[in-house]
Each structure stands twice: as C-alpha cells, then as structure tokens.
Design a protein around this motif. Structure first.
Motif, PDB file in Angstrom:
ATOM      1  N   VAL A  67      80.875  91.031   0.088  1.00  0.00           N
ATOM      2  CA  VAL A  67      79.644  91.441  -0.569  1.00  0.00           C
ATOM      3  C   VAL A  67      79.843  92.287  -1.291  1.00  0.00           C
ATOM      4  CG1 VAL A  67      77.658  93.112   0.205  1.00  0.00           C
ATOM      5  CG2 VAL A  67      78.544  91.206   1.959  1.00  0.00           C
ATOM      6  N   LEU A  68      80.703  93.415  -1.514  1.00  0.00           N
ATOM      7  CA  LEU A  68      80.718  94.538  -2.466  1.00  0.00           C
ATOM      8  C   LEU A  68      81.113  93.621  -3.933  1.00  0.00           C
ATOM      9  CD1 LEU A  68      82.664  97.369  -0.867  1.00  0.00           C
ATOM     10  CD2 LEU A  68      80.146  97.210  -1.890  1.00  0.00           C
ATOM     11  N   GLN A  69      82.217  92.696  -3.507  1.00  0.00           N
ATOM     12  CA  GLN A  69      82.654  92.099  -4.857  1.00  0.00           C
ATOM     13  C   GLN A  69      81.417  91.193  -5.522  1.00  0.00           C
ATOM     14  OE1 GLN A  69      85.230  88.937  -5.358  1.00  0.00           O
ATOM     15  NE2 GLN A  69      84.270  87.699  -3.961  1.00  0.00           N
ATOM     16  N   MET A  70      80.418  90.809  -4.884  1.00  0.00           N
ATOM     17  CA  MET A  70      79.380  89.852  -5.246  1.00  0.00           C
ATOM     18  C   MET A  70      78.317  90.803  -5.836  1.00  0.00           C
ATOM     19  SD  MET A  70      79.075  86.823  -2.384  1.00  0.00           S
ATOM     20  CE  MET A  70      80.021  85.487  -2.562  1.00  0.00           C
ATOM     21  N   LEU A  71      78.306  92.177  -5.504  1.00  0.00           N
ATOM     22  CA  LEU A  71      77.032  92.832  -6.153  1.00  0.00           C
ATOM     23  C   LEU A  71      77.069  92.823  -7.579  1.00  0.00           C
ATOM     24  CD1 LEU A  71      77.304  96.162  -4.113  1.00  0.00           C
ATOM     25  CD2 LEU A  71      75.827  94.151  -3.679  1.00  0.00           C
ATOM     26  N   PRO A  72      75.719  92.588  -8.194  1.00  0.00           N
ATOM     27  CA  PRO A  72      75.646  92.913  -9.637  1.00  0.00           C
ATOM     28  C   PRO A  72      76.059  94.274 -10.081  1.00  0.00           C
ATOM     29  CG  PRO A  72      73.734  92.086  -8.794  1.00  0.00           C
ATOM     30  CD  PRO A  72      74.539  92.512  -7.577  1.00  0.00           C
ATOM     31  N   GLN A  73      77.007  94.238 -11.253  1.00  0.00           N
ATOM     32  CA  GLN A  73      77.439  95.459 -11.886  1.00  0.00           C
ATOM     33  C   GLN A  73      76.049  96.536 -12.331  1.00  0.00           C
ATOM     34  OE1 GLN A  73      80.377  95.166 -14.891  1.00  0.00           O
ATOM     35  NE2 GLN A  73      80.567  97.505 -14.853  1.00  0.00           N
ATOM     36  N   THR A  74      75.271  96.034 -12.690  1.00  0.00           N
ATOM     37  CA  THR A  74      73.907  96.629 -13.301  1.00  0.00           C
ATOM     38  C   THR A  74      73.454  97.374 -11.924  1.00  0.00           C
ATOM     39  OG1 THR A  74      72.736  94.583 -12.890  1.00  0.00           O
ATOM     40  CG2 THR A  74      73.284  95.160 -15.266  1.00  0.00           C
ATOM     41  N   ALA A  75      73.570  96.668 -10.516  1.00  0.00           N
ATOM     42  CA  ALA A  75      72.897  97.462  -9.432  1.00  0.00           C
ATOM     43  C   ALA A  75      73.925  98.528  -9.176  1.00  0.00           C
ATOM     44  CB  ALA A  75      73.028  96.432  -8.368  1.00  0.00           C
ATOM     45  N   VAL A  96      75.618 100.479 -11.377  1.00  0.00           N
ATOM     46  CA  VAL A  96      75.618 101.495 -12.386  1.00  0.00           C
ATOM     47  C   VAL A  96      74.758 102.497 -12.275  1.00  0.00           C
ATOM     48  CG1 VAL A  96      74.479 100.252 -14.217  1.00  0.00           C
ATOM     49  CG2 VAL A  96      76.298 101.902 -14.944  1.00  0.00           C
ATOM     50  N   ILE A  97      73.630 102.050 -11.868  1.00  0.00           N
ATOM     51  CA  ILE A  97      72.443 103.093 -11.617  1.00  0.00           C
ATOM     52  C   ILE A  97      72.797 104.087 -10.517  1.00  0.00           C
ATOM     53  CG2 ILE A  97      69.987 103.381 -10.872  1.00  0.00           C
ATOM     54  CD1 ILE A  97      69.445 100.397 -11.802  1.00  0.00           C
ATOM     55  N   PRO A  98      73.246 103.669  -9.162  1.00  0.00           N
ATOM     56  CA  PRO A  98      73.509 104.995  -8.329  1.00  0.00           C
ATOM     57  C   PRO A  98      74.543 105.787  -8.926  1.00  0.00           C
ATOM     58  CG  PRO A  98      73.869 102.930  -7.438  1.00  0.00           C
ATOM     59  CD  PRO A  98      73.103 102.363  -8.768  1.00  0.00           C
ATOM     60  N   LEU A 141      80.645  98.207 -19.311  1.00  0.00           N
ATOM     61  CA  LEU A 141      79.129  98.840 -18.899  1.00  0.00           C
ATOM     62  C   LEU A 141      79.358 100.291 -18.242  1.00  0.00           C
ATOM     63  CD1 LEU A 141      76.400  97.993 -18.811  1.00  0.00           C
ATOM     64  CD2 LEU A 141      76.521  97.679 -16.349  1.00  0.00           C
TER      65      LEU A 141
END
Lengths: 271, 322
Positions: free
Chosen positions: A108-116, A118-120, A207
């Motif tokens: 799951v973690l490796q599929m997360l968008p990086q843009t998601a 970078v915010i938290p 990013l």
C-alpha cells in the motif's frame, strides 16, 4: 524459437531505437548549441558546437547542487539499505500475521501518490523543526523508497535455501550470524541491485527537495532542473547542459550495474 | 525513472497477497521460535515506515477533515471542518473533472504502455548486438531522472521543436499545439508517461518470453504457424500471468504519476492537466489550502487503494485457477 529477426521485428526495433535514441541525442546536441541556434530547421543538425552553455551552467551554485545531490543520494541509499536489507530478510523468513500485515502495508505504502505524502510530511517536518535541512530530505526519500526496496529484495532472500541456514544453526551460529554470513552473501546481487536503483531514484527525486528546502540555494541538481524547466523564457542550451550534467552520474551507475538491473528487476515478476 | 520505480517493487510482490494463506505451516517448534526471533529484523523498517509512512498517511486524513491554511498550519488545534473540504472540491467543479482527466491519463498510459512494452519485448527477445544495445538504451532512458525526460519532451514538443519541425516538413499547415491546447496537453503528458514506462514493461515481458520452452515454438512451426501466429497463439497466452501483474502496476503508475505534469505543463494550460494527484498538490502548495489539498489527495489515495485491492484479488484468483 525463431530467433532470426523478420522485417516486422526490424521495423519495430528501428522505431524504438529512434524513439529512445533521439531524445538522448537531442539533449546532447542542444546542450552544445548557442542560444540563437536552438530553433529553426536549418540548424537542427548543422551548427557550430560550443561549450557556452556548459560554461554558463558551471558555477559555484552548480557545484553546491552537485554536492547536495551526492549527499542526498548516498545518504538515502545508505539509510534504505540499513533498513530494507534486514526488513526484507525478516519478511522472507517470518510467517504468520506479522509478515502478512508487513507485506500488505509495504504494498500500500509504495503505491501511494507522492503528492499525497508531501502534504502531511511538510506539516510534520515543520512541526519537528526539520525543514530546510538535508537530513529531512534524506529521511523523507528513504521513507519513500524503503517499501519498494524491501519488496524488491525479499525474493532474493527467499531464494536462499533455508537448509543452508539450518545447517549453520546446527553448527552453532546465532540468528544474526546466519543472516550476516550465510544469507547476506548469497543475496549479494539483490542488495547491489537495490542499492543501484535506490541511488538512481534518490538522485532523480525532486518534489521533496523542492518542498522541504526553503531556499533554492540548497537544491540538488534534480530540483534545480525542475525549477528551470517550469520557468518562463527557458534557456534551452543551458537547461540541456544542466540535464546532461545531471545525467552523467546516472550513466556511470547505470553502466556499472546494468546487468544486475536487467536481471534483478524482473525477479519475482515472472513466474 | 519517474513513478516507474515503485512499479518494480510491486512486480516483485506479485506473489505476496496470497502468501500468508497458501504457505504450508510446519509444526516444527524450533522453526517457529526462529521465525519469532527474526521478527527483530523487521524493527528498523517498522520504525521508519511507522513514523514517516503510516503516521503521515493518518495525518493526511486528519488534515482533510480540518480547515488548514498557510495561516493555521503551524497553529495548535485546527478548526474541525467535517467533510467540507471534500464537498468544496466537488462543488467548485475541480475534483470531478480532475478524476476524469486522471482516467484519461490512465487509459492512454495503460494502452500504450502495455502494447508498446509487449511489442518491444517481442522484437527484443532475439539475440544480437542491436537487441542488446536497444534494451540497454531503453533501460537507461527509464533510469534517467523524470525531470530530464520531461525537459527533453517539453523541448521536442514545443512549437519550434523537432516533432513540429518534422510535421511541418511533411505538409502540416501550422504547428500542433502539443502543450498549449487543452486536449493535446493531457495527451502529451500521458504519452510521455507511457514513454517512460514502456522500457520497464518491455524488460519484464522479455524475461517472461525467454522462459517459453523452445519446443513449443518448434511444435508451432511444424503446425505451420506464421510469425503472427507465434505471437498470437504462443507468446500472448504464455505471458498471461505477467500481463495481469503488469496491467495493474501500469494502471497504478499512471494514476499516481505527477512528475511529467510538473515539468511539462505544471497543470496547465488552465486546468487541462490537473489530474487528481496534481490538483491536490496545487491546492496545498500554490493556493496554500492544505485542508483542501489533503482532501483531494485522500481521493487519489482511495483510487490507488481500490486498484490495489483489485490487483490482490485478481492475483489470488489467478493462483486459484492455475
């Protein structure tokens, strides 16, 4: 198997050679042009090569960026290996719910968008007072690449025959010792493959660098490039010179590890 | 190597989702004890991923439920907003179209990436210097930083760039606005996304093709199979399992990709290339509405998780069938 190339295969190969060769060729050619030669059809191939763009790019700021890139890429690679090598071994050799949950989380973690992410992370690193520090970028990059590195490495450890380790255990080697002197040497190629890819990825990551460094003076090469290419009125020869300089370390690492990458990347993907 | 890298990792876990259940358990107490001891090896990764992976994800959800702006991001205690951020994203006509654009990108990248990867692999499975060189070239381009690939394609697709120069020479009246027209821009970033993923898919497909028993090809040849027949009736069925894995990986890669958009169009012209992940980024870091950006990002995460679930299911089904 019919291994001789027919006319269709030759056409396909020619098309792909063009598609992947031309951009590389164009980066290099453009970097050798003067600004006035960039556009216009006549000068596409016939022009007087000049190193102006490189001379303009090569300054103190570029060396700083190069230094940052080296620090970030090597730091990230070291940290990822430190965490992912034992992690992959653990996941290859444990069973039950811990391994299942661990694997599921990593997928799951490796599929997360990086843009998601970078915010938290921007918020959290700010709270921890870590923004604008190279260590924060290394930590964030390591967290970004660890899931992938662990998952890629795990099959290499799984292919180590457990009987070898059991033999080691019978001879009195402890858990740590079996890992270090039996499993690790056998999975060496996997570790090298993962190290190489992690370095390449960390070198190209921009990013986190753009967001977590508050001043462009601290940017690595990739972040510098990303800011110049999205600016108005691009100096193309200068940009392409920067692209070439950014790519040279990639070429070196790639050349040294190509065989490993070619064979290592497909492990586990083909049954 | 753009988002593609993570792709490699996912390929390696093709067998992962079923594993816990399918592996026979041995009632060997010593093995069980050793297994328990080895959990220690997982601790460093668990610590890093807990603090900088899982916790940020929870924080993202938390932010999406609160009113977080540049003014309040460092303040203690955010104003609870419920689902307001989500509602706002849809009401402002941003989230819906962004989802649509994401799906267009997914469609283009997946079709081009899969067909291109397989075609290249069929051509590359032959021995010889050219094949060896081309494979190395493609993997090298894949390994390049996405900013480099994005930069060169922004240059090639410009009004005076190589592609338009060739098109004009072939008789086009005006340059094609690859990066300035709303439809073309979306297709252009999708094309470059496919360009960047084809080498990886080709590499994996090639490895799968090389495992086919040569006798199968001999038998096909005896039956009078043409080259196309070999592809259609031998190769495509033989790489079915690989196709399934690559398909989902490519879809996820396309769904989450943002780097070529960042470099080539920065979401523009207008909002033409605001896909879901990129829209979330812009809302957070260009408009400084972190709550709204977090909500959009949560939607993107949910999209990816749905795809991941489909992936795990299809793999499991495949295992059960075979």
């Amino acid at each position: 198997m019919n291994l001789k190339a027919g006319p269709v295969a030759v056409t396909v190969k020619a098309a792909f050679t063009l598609l992947y060769g031309l951009p590389i060729l164009w980066i290099v050619l453009t970097s050798l042009k003067s600004s006035s030669d960039v556009f216009g059809t006549q000068s596409s191939l016939l022009f007087r090569p000049t190193l102006d763009a490189y001379a303009r790019s090569l300054d103190g700021a570029l060396l700083t960026a190069l230094g940052q890139s080296v620090t970030i890429a090597t730091g990230t690679t070291a940290l990822v290996l430190l965490v992912a090598v034992p992690g992959a071994y653990g996941l290859a050799r444990t069973r039950g719910w811990v391994a299942t949950v661990g694997l599921g989380l990593l997928v799951v973690l490796q599929m997360l968008p990086q843009t998601a992410q970078v915010i938290p992370l921007f918020d959290l690193l700010g709270n921890w007072g870590m923004l604008d520090q190279v260590g924060a970028v290394i930590l964030a990059d390591a967290a970004l690449l660890t899931p992938f590195a662990t998952l890629l490495l795990r099959p290499f450890f799984r292919s180590v025959p457990p009987s070898l380790e059991e033999a080691g255990a019978l001879d009195g080697a402890g858990t740590l010792r079996t890992f270090w002197s039996i499993a690790l040497p056998i999975a060496r190629n996997g570790v090298l493959t993962v190290a190489s890819i992690t370095f390449l990825l960390a070198w190209g990551e921009f990013l986190y660098a753009v967001r977590f460094f508050l001043t462009p003076g601290k940017y690595p090469l990739s972040a510098l490039l990303s800011q110049q290419v999205s600016a108005f009125g691009i100096d193309w020869p200068g940009l392409m010179a920067l692209a070439v300089l950014t790519s040279i370390p990639i070429l070196i690492v790639f050349t040294a590890t190509y065989r490993l990458l070619r064979d290592g990347l497909t492990v586990g993907a083909v049954k | 190597m753009s988002g593609a890298p993570t792709l490699a990792g996912a390929a390696a876990v093709a067998e992962a989702p079923v594993e816990g259940s399918s592996r026979p358990t041995r009632p060997d107490t010593r093995a069980v004890r050793a297994s328990r001891r080895r959990v220690v090896f997982l601790l460093p990764a668990a610590a890093l991923m807990g603090v900088l992976g899982v916790f940020p994800l929870l924080q993202l959800v938390w932010m999406s439920l609160h009113d977080v702006t540049q003014r309040t991001i460092n303040a203690p205690g955010w104003q609870f907003a419920g689902l307001e951020n989500y509602a706002q994203g849809f009401a402002a006509g941003e989230s819906g179209p962004a989802l649509g654009r994401t799906l267009v990108v997914v469609l283009v990248v997946t079709v081009l990436g899969m067909v291109g990867g397989f075609t290249a692999a069929v051509a590359l499975r032959t021995a010889g210097r050219w094949s060896g060189f081309l494979l190395a070239l493609m993997v090298f381009v894949w390994a390049l930083p996405p900013v480099v690939n994005g930069s060169v394609w922004k240059f090639l697709l410009g009004d005076g760039g190589l592609v338009n120069t060739v098109l004009l020479a072939l008789g086009a009246q005006t340059p094609v606005p690859f990066l300035y027209d709303t439809t073309w821009a979306l297709l252009s970033v999708a094309f470059v996304g496919a360009f960047a993923v084809i080498p990886f898919n080709a590499l994996v497909y090639r490895a799968a093709l090389l495992t086919i028993d040569p006798e199968v090809f001999e038998a096909a040849a005896l039956d009078g199979a043409t080259r196309w027949g070999e592809v259609r009736y031998v190769m495509i069925p033989a790489v079915r399992a690989t196709t399934l894995v690559l398909l989902v990986l490519t879809i996820v890669y396309a769904f989450r990709s943002f780097d070529f958009i960042y470099v080539m169009t920065y979401g523009g012209p207008g909002t033409a290339t605001n896909t879901l992940p990129f829209l979330g980024y812009l809302q957070a870091f260009s408009r400084y509405d972190y709550g709204l950006g977090a909500a959009t990002s949560v939607l993107a995460v949910v999209g990816v998780l749905v795809l991941a679930a489909v992936y795990a299911r299809s793999i499991r089904k495949e295992e059960a069938d075979s």
